[in-house]
Design an enzyme around this catalytic site. Structure first.
Site, PDB file in Angstrom:
ATOM      1  N   ASN A   9      -4.598  60.375   9.234  1.00 17.43           N
ATOM      2  CA  ASN A   9      -4.663  59.213  10.125  1.00 17.43           C
ATOM      3  C   ASN A   9      -6.089  59.110  10.653  1.00 17.43           C
ATOM      4  O   ASN A   9      -6.505  59.919  11.480  1.00 17.43           O
ATOM      5  CB  ASN A   9      -3.666  59.417  11.285  1.00 17.43           C
ATOM      6  CG  ASN A   9      -3.802  58.346  12.349  1.00 17.43           C
ATOM      7  OD1 ASN A   9      -4.391  57.292  12.125  1.00 17.43           O
ATOM      8  ND2 ASN A   9      -3.252  58.627  13.528  1.00 17.43           N
ATOM      9  N   HIS A  95       3.090  55.873  16.801  1.00 21.78           N
ATOM     10  CA  HIS A  95       2.152  56.961  17.133  1.00 21.78           C
ATOM     11  C   HIS A  95       2.009  57.048  18.656  1.00 21.78           C
ATOM     12  O   HIS A  95       2.007  56.025  19.351  1.00 21.78           O
ATOM     13  CB  HIS A  95       0.790  56.683  16.482  1.00 21.78           C
ATOM     14  CG  HIS A  95      -0.116  57.877  16.527  1.00 21.78           C
ATOM     15  ND1 HIS A  95      -0.834  58.201  17.662  1.00 21.78           N
ATOM     16  CD2 HIS A  95      -0.401  58.824  15.609  1.00 21.78           C
ATOM     17  CE1 HIS A  95      -1.529  59.305  17.420  1.00 21.78           C
ATOM     18  NE2 HIS A  95      -1.279  59.706  16.179  1.00 21.78           N
ATOM     19  N   GLY A 173      -5.287  65.962  19.023  1.00 23.95           N
ATOM     20  CA  GLY A 173      -6.704  65.837  19.360  1.00 23.95           C
ATOM     21  C   GLY A 173      -7.168  66.810  20.432  1.00 23.95           C
ATOM     22  O   GLY A 173      -8.239  66.642  21.004  1.00 23.95           O
ATOM     23  N   SER A 213      -3.535  68.671  15.822  1.00 19.71           N
ATOM     24  CA  SER A 213      -4.603  69.642  15.597  1.00 19.71           C
ATOM     25  C   SER A 213      -4.380  70.516  14.355  1.00 19.71           C
ATOM     26  O   SER A 213      -4.639  71.724  14.381  1.00 19.71           O
ATOM     27  CB  SER A 213      -4.818  70.502  16.853  1.00 19.71           C
ATOM     28  OG  SER A 213      -5.207  69.674  17.938  1.00 19.71           O
TER      29      SER A 213
HETATM   30  C1  PEP Z   1      -2.744  62.291  14.830  1.00 16.53           C
HETATM   31  O1  PEP Z   1      -3.553  61.427  15.067  1.00 16.53           O
HETATM   32  O2  PEP Z   1      -1.616  61.965  14.457  1.00 16.53           O
HETATM   33  C2  PEP Z   1      -3.124  63.696  15.017  1.00 16.53           C
HETATM   34  C3  PEP Z   1      -2.231  64.614  14.814  1.00 16.53           C
HETATM   35  O3  PEP Z   1      -4.424  63.944  15.420  1.00 16.53           O
HETATM   36  P1  PEP Z   1      -5.197  65.375  15.411  1.00 16.53           P
HETATM   37  O4  PEP Z   1      -4.901  66.006  14.057  1.00 16.53           O
HETATM   38  O5  PEP Z   1      -6.626  65.034  15.572  1.00 16.53           O
HETATM   39  O6  PEP Z   1      -4.636  66.197  16.513  1.00 16.53           O
END
Ligand code: PEP
Length: 254
Positions: A9, A95, A173, A213
């Site tokens: 994503n 999301h 994130g 993450s």
């Molecule tokens: C996401 O945007 O769905 C996500 C899991 O972001 P990140 O991997 O950066 O935590």
């Protein structure tokens, strides 16, 4: 046997030129990858460039959101037909960033989900609790209401076409990943909810991705869990080599 899915994503990142650059570097890396499905979700403006650039590879392109109506006076909105026309085969719905910043609710996720299925898109439906909800012991209640709110009124056949993503909001994130065991417990709970609503066969075929993450150094332990069928990757999907290292988990762990 549920085939793993690794989805990236990109959120609000990459121009069209940067999208082309990504695929120029990424396509040669994945030419021998066949142990998992690969999805990339660029922003709307890069969808058709991504679809053109991904041609000849196994990558499917997804949008990050859509509107439930086919067309009309909805300034700023994009319909399922429009993202299909841009080359999309899938769409992320619900999301947590859409829920948090743009007023997405379970009811709007449900409307979008039905419109996506009618347009033959594969929806990736996101659910997940906030830190406050987890600390208050409300994780299961939140997952239940998000799951039922989104999937209410689907037929088992429609349900069999969706992917579910468990994304604890506190892990997105933040660099703080759920442990494989914590993620696995929530996945197992979601699978029980699926069984109650759609029966044993639908539940056992449902692919549930973990998001929050995910990085090259934690994907193997997550994917070692029987309940975890793939990953929805944000930040670490922006760099072709890093995203490749994630989806190459099988080779790395064997
Ligand atoms: C996401 O945007 O769905 C996500 C899991 O972001 P990140 O991997 O950066 O935590």
């Amino acid at each position: 046997m549920r085939r793993p899915v690794i989805a990236g994503n990109w959120k609000m990142h990459k121009t069209r030129a940067e999208t082309r650059e990504f695929f120029d570097a990424f396509k040669p890396l994945i030419s021998n990858i066949n142990h998992c499905e690969i999805i990339v979700a660029p922003p709307f403006t890069s969808l058709s460039v991504a679809a053109d650039s991904a041609r000849g590879s196994s990558v499917r392109i997804a949008a990050q959101d859509m509107h439930w109506e086919r067309e009309g006076a909805f300034t700023g909105a994009i319909s399922a037909a429009m993202i299909v026309d841009a080359g999309c085969r899938a769409v992320i719905l619900g999301h947590s960033e859409r829920r948090r910043y743009f007023g997405e609710t379970d009811a709007t996720v449900n409307r979008k989900l039905k419109a996506a299925l009618a347009a033959k898109l594969q929806p990736i439906v996101c659910v997940g609790e906030t830190l406050d909800e987890r600390e208050a012991g409300r994780t299961e209640r939140v997952l239940e209401s998000q799951f039922i709110g989104a999937s209410d009124t689907l037929t088992p056949e429609e349900f069999s076409r969706i992917l579910l993503a468990y994304e604890p909001v506190w892990a997105i994130g933040t660099g703080r990943t759920a442990t494989p065991e914590t993620a696995s417990e929530s996945h197992a709970y979601l699978r029980r909810l699926a069984e109650q609503s759609f029966g044993e066969e639908s539940a056992s075929g449902l692919r549930i991705l973990y998001g929050g993450s995910v990085r090259p150094d934690n994907i193997a332990s997550l994917m070692a869990q029987r309940e975890i069928d793939g990953a929805l990757v944000g930040g670490a999907s922006l760099d072709p080599q890093t995203f490749f290292s994630i989806l190459n988990f099988k080779q790395r762990s064997s």
